[in-house]
Design an enzyme around this catalytic site. Structure first.
Site, mmCIF file in Angstrom:
data_model
loop_
_atom_site.group_PDB
_atom_site.id
_atom_site.type_symbol
_atom_site.label_atom_id
_atom_site.label_comp_id
_atom_site.label_asym_id
_atom_site.label_seq_id
_atom_site.Cartn_x
_atom_site.Cartn_y
_atom_site.Cartn_z
ATOM 1 N N ASP A 95 -14.429 34.624 -47.097
ATOM 2 C CA ASP A 95 -15.300 35.465 -46.291
ATOM 3 C C ASP A 95 -14.650 35.784 -44.940
ATOM 4 O O ASP A 95 -13.672 35.149 -44.524
ATOM 5 C CB ASP A 95 -16.643 34.761 -46.098
ATOM 6 C CG ASP A 95 -17.779 35.739 -45.897
ATOM 7 O OD1 ASP A 95 -17.858 36.714 -46.665
ATOM 8 O OD2 ASP A 95 -18.583 35.537 -44.979
ATOM 9 N N ASP A 133 -13.013 35.803 -53.008
ATOM 10 C CA ASP A 133 -12.397 36.116 -51.717
ATOM 11 C C ASP A 133 -12.778 35.031 -50.726
ATOM 12 O O ASP A 133 -13.678 34.244 -50.972
ATOM 13 C CB ASP A 133 -12.920 37.460 -51.202
ATOM 14 C CG ASP A 133 -14.433 37.434 -51.030
ATOM 15 O OD1 ASP A 133 -14.904 37.104 -49.924
ATOM 16 O OD2 ASP A 133 -15.157 37.709 -52.019
#
Length: 262
Positions: free
Chosen positions: A204, A202
């Site tokens: 952040d 992902d």
């Protein structure tokens, strides 16, 4: 007698690696490791596998028995450690799905026992926290693996605020993670060659647009890449060089350690 000379420490979503493995229950001066250590054969080499969070992910990042884990692996004869992990991205140079072999680490944890040194003076050199030889084997495992970058390790288990995330990025962070410390430093104290293979799951909170990172997306992306990650680790195990003479171990020559090695 050595039971295994290479180890893989599995991270989030990575709870098994070996087929037809034999389990070794290891007792250490620092308590029990996260799980019994499984040992099997990969690419003709004896390899130990230990899930850092436990088989059922029962240990959150701040409660992992890091000292027991590294001590247990060395006690079985391990000299080189591959440490895959899930990370968030902090910089535009990485994106979800990327695999990165970082070369630097910033420890922002606050409540973990980070050393085997409990008295006296033993100061481990840690300017370069990852073994260059193991890092090279990991980076060469596939053409799309990136080499270099700084991994920021936070206490967890919560994710960062947007402000924290942006601050880490502004300080030069590339990746963010919750388990890379004190694991790397303890490996150095145990004179083990250690490097990590980081899967970006992902971007952040401060590096993305609308929504902050969530646990579900992290676990889902890691699961999607598990077969790919396993293949890369197998290739890296096969390509690992002889650890003899590596500075990860020779740093302690001529130094009287104030802790015991197994």
């Amino acid at each position: 007698m050595s039971v295994a000379d290479v180890a893989v420490i599995g991270g989030t979503g990575f709870y098994s690696f070996l087929e037809d493995a034999e389990e070794h229950a290891v007792t250490t001066p620092y308590g029990d490791p996260s799980a019994p250590v499984a040992v099997g054969t990969v690419a003709g080499r004896r390899v130990a596998f230990l899930p850092r969070h436990g088989k059922e992910h029962q240990f959150p990042p701040q409660s992992i028995p890091y000292r027991a884990n590294l001590w247990a692996l060395r006690s079985l004869g391990v000299r080189q450690v591959l440490a895959p992990c899930a990370v968030g991205g902090l910089a535009a140079s990485v994106a979800p799905g990327d695999l990165v072999v970082p070369d630097q680490l910033v420890d922002r944890t606050t409540a973990r026992v980070g050393s085997y040194v409990e008295h006296g003076a033993t100061h481990v050199p840690f300017a370069d926290p990852y073994c260059p030889r193991v890092s090279s084997a990991l980076a060469a495992a596939a053409p799309d693996v990136q080499r270099g970058g700084t991994m920021v390790v936070i206490e967890g288990p919560r994710f960062s605020t947007r402000a924290e995330s942006r601050w880490y990025a502004a300080q030069g962070g590339t990746l963010i993670n919750m388990t890379g410390a004190p694991e790397a430093a303890l490996a150095r104290e145990m004179q083990l060659c250690y490097a990590t293979l980081a899967l970006v799951t992902d971007m952040d909170a401060g590096a993305e647009g609308d929504d902050g990172v969530g646990q579900a997306e992290v676990f889902a992306l890691f699961k999607q890449n598990l077969e790919r990650l396993t293949g890369l680790l197998t290739a890296a195990v096969e390509a690992l060089p002889d650890p003899d003479g590596c500075t990860c171990a020779t740093w302690a020559e001529g130094i009287e350690l104030t802790y015991d090695l197994p």
